[in-house]
Every structure is written in structure tokens, then in C-alpha cells.
Design a protein around this motif. Sequence first.
Motif, PDB file in Angstrom:
ATOM      1  N   MET A 255      30.841  40.514  33.684  1.00 40.28           N
ATOM      2  CA  MET A 255      32.071  40.473  35.040  1.00 40.28           C
ATOM      3  C   MET A 255      33.216  40.224  34.295  1.00 40.28           C
ATOM      4  O   MET A 255      34.388  40.785  34.735  1.00 40.28           O
ATOM      5  N   ALA A 256      33.589  39.390  33.256  1.00 42.32           N
ATOM      6  CA  ALA A 256      34.624  38.950  32.613  1.00 42.32           C
ATOM      7  C   ALA A 256      35.252  40.406  32.047  1.00 42.32           C
ATOM      8  O   ALA A 256      36.394  40.583  31.975  1.00 42.32           O
ATOM      9  N   LEU A 257      34.343  41.020  31.204  1.00 45.55           N
ATOM     10  CA  LEU A 257      34.830  42.190  30.540  1.00 45.55           C
ATOM     11  C   LEU A 257      35.204  43.187  31.649  1.00 45.55           C
ATOM     12  O   LEU A 257      36.292  43.965  31.572  1.00 45.55           O
ATOM     13  N   ALA A 258      34.417  43.320  32.843  1.00 44.06           N
ATOM     14  CA  ALA A 258      34.927  44.267  33.778  1.00 44.06           C
ATOM     15  C   ALA A 258      36.322  43.703  34.353  1.00 44.06           C
ATOM     16  O   ALA A 258      37.038  44.674  34.824  1.00 44.06           O
ATOM     17  N   ALA A 259      36.711  42.517  34.499  1.00 43.31           N
ATOM     18  CA  ALA A 259      37.810  42.056  34.848  1.00 43.31           C
ATOM     19  C   ALA A 259      38.918  42.460  34.117  1.00 43.31           C
ATOM     20  O   ALA A 259      40.050  42.610  34.536  1.00 43.31           O
ATOM     21  N   ASN A 260      38.772  42.587  32.774  1.00 46.54           N
ATOM     22  CA  ASN A 260      39.596  42.856  31.876  1.00 46.54           C
ATOM     23  C   ASN A 260      39.940  44.591  32.233  1.00 46.54           C
ATOM     24  O   ASN A 260      41.258  44.914  32.241  1.00 46.54           O
ATOM     25  N   THR A 261      39.039  45.308  32.315  1.00 46.38           N
ATOM     26  CA  THR A 261      39.239  46.725  32.550  1.00 46.38           C
ATOM     27  C   THR A 261      40.012  46.888  34.063  1.00 46.38           C
ATOM     28  O   THR A 261      40.731  47.750  33.941  1.00 46.38           O
ATOM     29  N   VAL A 293      48.912  31.637  27.334  1.00 45.84           N
ATOM     30  CA  VAL A 293      48.173  31.265  28.530  1.00 45.84           C
ATOM     31  C   VAL A 293      46.719  31.391  28.439  1.00 45.84           C
ATOM     32  O   VAL A 293      46.085  30.553  29.103  1.00 45.84           O
ATOM     33  N   ALA A 294      46.534  32.776  28.282  1.00 43.10           N
ATOM     34  CA  ALA A 294      45.017  33.167  28.477  1.00 43.10           C
ATOM     35  C   ALA A 294      44.094  32.236  27.463  1.00 43.10           C
ATOM     36  O   ALA A 294      43.101  31.856  27.808  1.00 43.10           O
ATOM     37  N   TRP A 295      44.580  32.232  26.276  1.00 39.62           N
ATOM     38  CA  TRP A 295      43.725  31.354  25.187  1.00 39.62           C
ATOM     39  C   TRP A 295      43.635  29.685  25.857  1.00 39.62           C
ATOM     40  O   TRP A 295      42.812  29.378  25.495  1.00 39.62           O
ATOM     41  N   VAL A 296      44.821  29.227  26.371  1.00 44.50           N
ATOM     42  CA  VAL A 296      44.855  27.878  26.744  1.00 44.50           C
ATOM     43  C   VAL A 296      43.911  27.889  27.812  1.00 44.50           C
ATOM     44  O   VAL A 296      42.884  26.809  27.961  1.00 44.50           O
ATOM     45  N   ALA A 297      43.670  28.870  28.805  1.00 44.51           N
ATOM     46  CA  ALA A 297      42.819  28.876  30.043  1.00 44.51           C
ATOM     47  C   ALA A 297      41.361  28.891  29.153  1.00 44.51           C
ATOM     48  O   ALA A 297      40.213  28.478  29.757  1.00 44.51           O
ATOM     49  N   ALA A 298      41.041  29.779  28.323  1.00 43.41           N
ATOM     50  CA  ALA A 298      39.712  29.771  27.746  1.00 43.41           C
ATOM     51  C   ALA A 298      39.185  28.248  27.058  1.00 43.41           C
ATOM     52  O   ALA A 298      38.402  27.810  27.346  1.00 43.41           O
ATOM     53  N   SER A 317      39.582  34.595  34.183  1.00 48.17           N
ATOM     54  CA  SER A 317      40.988  34.819  34.100  1.00 48.17           C
ATOM     55  C   SER A 317      41.739  35.058  32.573  1.00 48.17           C
ATOM     56  O   SER A 317      42.619  35.666  32.549  1.00 48.17           O
ATOM     57  N   THR A 318      41.052  34.607  31.678  1.00 48.22           N
ATOM     58  CA  THR A 318      41.435  35.007  30.361  1.00 48.22           C
ATOM     59  C   THR A 318      41.330  36.423  30.119  1.00 48.22           C
ATOM     60  O   THR A 318      42.411  36.817  29.455  1.00 48.22           O
TER      61      THR A 318
END
Length: 433
Positions: A255-261, A293-298, A317-318
Motif C-alpha cells: 500500500m505504501a508503494l502504491a501511495a508513492n505511485t 521531512v519524509a525521512w524524519v516521518a519514517a 506518508s513517507t
Amino acid sequence: MTTAMGAALRRIQLGNALSAFGNGFTVPFLFIYVSQVRNLGASTAGVVLATFAVAALFVLPFVGRVIDRRGPLPVAVAGTVSAAVGSMGLGLADSEFLVVAAAAALGAGIAVVQPSLATMIVWCSTTTTRSRAFATQFFLNNLGLGVGGLLGGQLVDTSDPSSFVRLFAIEAVMFLVLGATVATVRLPKAPRVEDAVPTDGSARNGWRALLADRAMVQLCVLGFVMFFACYGQFESGLSAFAVEVTRISPATLGMALAANTMAIVLTQFVVLRLVERRRRSRVIALVGLIWTVAWVAAGVSGLVPGAHAVATTLLISTYALFGIGESMLAPTMAPLVADLAAPGLVGQYNSAFALVKQLALAAGPAAGGLMAGSGLYAPYIVLLVACSLGISALALRLGRRLTPAQENPLRAQEQRTVAARVVPQEERATVGA
């Protein structure tokens, strides 16, 4: 842009989208196919994945000169034939040697096609339309990969090797469709072979001219850090962090990979309107901050194991933030490479930047996988945050070397148009006096 240029560009984009669609059928399942379906083991599957990078690194140093001497069209066609042979070979191979050989042909073919298509897009666009052309290519690539992966998942059956043969056959056909489509393109400014080599000898010394270009060298360093910190981590360190530290399931990772796409597909043209009139170095610097911000969220997602829903949301979100950053880079990086290129060296510059990308995509998973395998997750997040901040710093430093036309072609064109209108008015006023 002329009608002929627009027609050629649409044909190139269509073929590119269809090949991405075919590629999407096989990419998500390649490791499982080699290791489980063909029973060759995980180590062989790893060798196959590494072969793609090795093949690309072998051919890319030579591709640029060939493109500039012979034109991108025949090079692109040759690349699609190699990719089609490699893809079909993967579907039919049943031994380690044949699988690795097929992977080498596929990897080399794709590596040849990428800078060739980029050069064709440059020839079929202008400095003011180039950002939109590359943004469209990136959008269609991701859409094709996403749709192909979705349909491929419905057709594949790990207990039936013939289902994988069908997938690889579809991919091979799509590469041939790309080759046939490209072969029918009438490039508006395609030079004759004897005219393709600049008279100043720069094509014969393409690498020397490129390395003497301080702005291009800085852009390559920036590109390496960028691809290392984002694309190079998707299938290695970040995935391991998500499963081992954030404790999400493989389905949620999908799902996370799909969110990226989805972030790329949904925001690409919105983002394009926001960035195409901005200074390119500032846009790239903003991407560095977004990825920070993405890496901090991760990292935070791994600190709240008791709040699983919050951790999952942060990790998804990352991936979405990475997608937004990628959407901002699509109309920025590739056009900037083309605008930096000296006359007759567009292919050399495109292949050099593709080589940098491949080096980062080889180093990124290796570093991420090594740190993840050693359990160094906190240093891993710190490293990637530092890399993202480094992207912003390197982008601002690069901006000091760019001309106004390289930084913002649309605004530079508008200023030239205004100046062209003002000068005749002043001349008429002088004559009247």
C-alpha cells in the motif's frame, strides 16, 4: 513548437508509455520468479538483479557518443530489440547461466533506450516546452508501471511457470512496439551522420568536455546523492526498516508503494504548473527539504510501536512525500541536463547522467541493505536525513553556476520577448525625432 515536433513527441510518449506498461508486468515479480518458480535460489535472484546494474554500467559510458554521432533513433531501436530478446529470454530460461545472460541483454537494452529517448524528447521540444515534455514522460512511465503491475498480479501464478512466460512475452512485445513506434518517428531536427559530429571536435572529446563543465559536474554529484537517498532505498533499506522496525505487514508495504505511485500520478501536472516558472535550483532545494521531512516521518514511525495506526500512517506518508518530490524533479532535472549540454553533446550528457543514476542505484541498495542487515537503523535514518539536507545545499550551490535561461527558461523567454518589443519602439521614436 511546430506541428511536426508535436506529432513526433506524441508518438515517442505513446511508445514509452506502452513499454512502461509491459515492464510493470514483470518488475514486481522478478525475484520470486527466479528464486521460487525456476527454483534457482535467492542468491541467483540477487545476481540477476545485480546484473541489470552491471550491464547498464558497462554500456552507458559508450552510448552517449554513439547517440551524438549516429542520432538517437537507431540507438533506441537497437536498445528495444536487445531488451525484447532479454525479456523473452528470462521467460524461457531454466538455468542460472541463461537467466543471467537474459538479464544482461535486458539491462543493457533498457540502459541504451533511456538516454536515447531523452535525447529524442530534447530534439522534439524547445527550452520552454521541455519541462512539460519530461513531466509527461514521467507521468506516463509511472502510470504504465502501476497499471502493468496491477494486471500482472492478477495473471501470475507461482505454481504455473507458463503464467510467467506470458508476462515476459507481454513485456517483450511492448519493447518491440516501442521500437516500431520510434522507428516511424520523423525527428524534426535529426542531422545527417556526417553533420552529427560538431566541427570543433567536442564530440570526439565528449567526456573531457563534460568533465570541464563545472555546472554539469555539480549536477551529477547532486544527482548521485538524490538517487542514493530516494530511489536507491525503496527496495532495500526503507523496506527493511518498514518491516523490521515499524512492524508493518508486506501487504501494508505494498500500500505504501502504491501511495508513492498515486502521489506521482495525481499531483504531476498540478506540481508542474507550480514549478515550471520557478528557479530550478530552488525547486530541487525544496525537494531536499520535503525528503528530509519524509525521512524524519519514517524515523518517528519506528518510535511509536504501540500506536500501530499512527506508525503505519507515518510510513505511508513517507512514500507519498517521496512521490511528490519525484513529481517536482521530473520537469526539472532532465531538462536542466539538456540545457547544460553543448551543441552536439546532448546524448553524451544524457548518458552521463544516466550513468550517475545507475551508480547511485547500485550503491544505494548496497549501503541500505548492509546497514539494515546490521541492525543500524538509527544511523541509517540519520544518514538519509543528512543526504536530503545535502540535496538542498548542493542545489543552492549549483544555482550560482546557472545562467538565467538555465534556471528559468520560461521567464527568460518572456524577458526576451518584452525586449524584442521595446527595441523597435525605441527605434521608431528615434526616427521620429
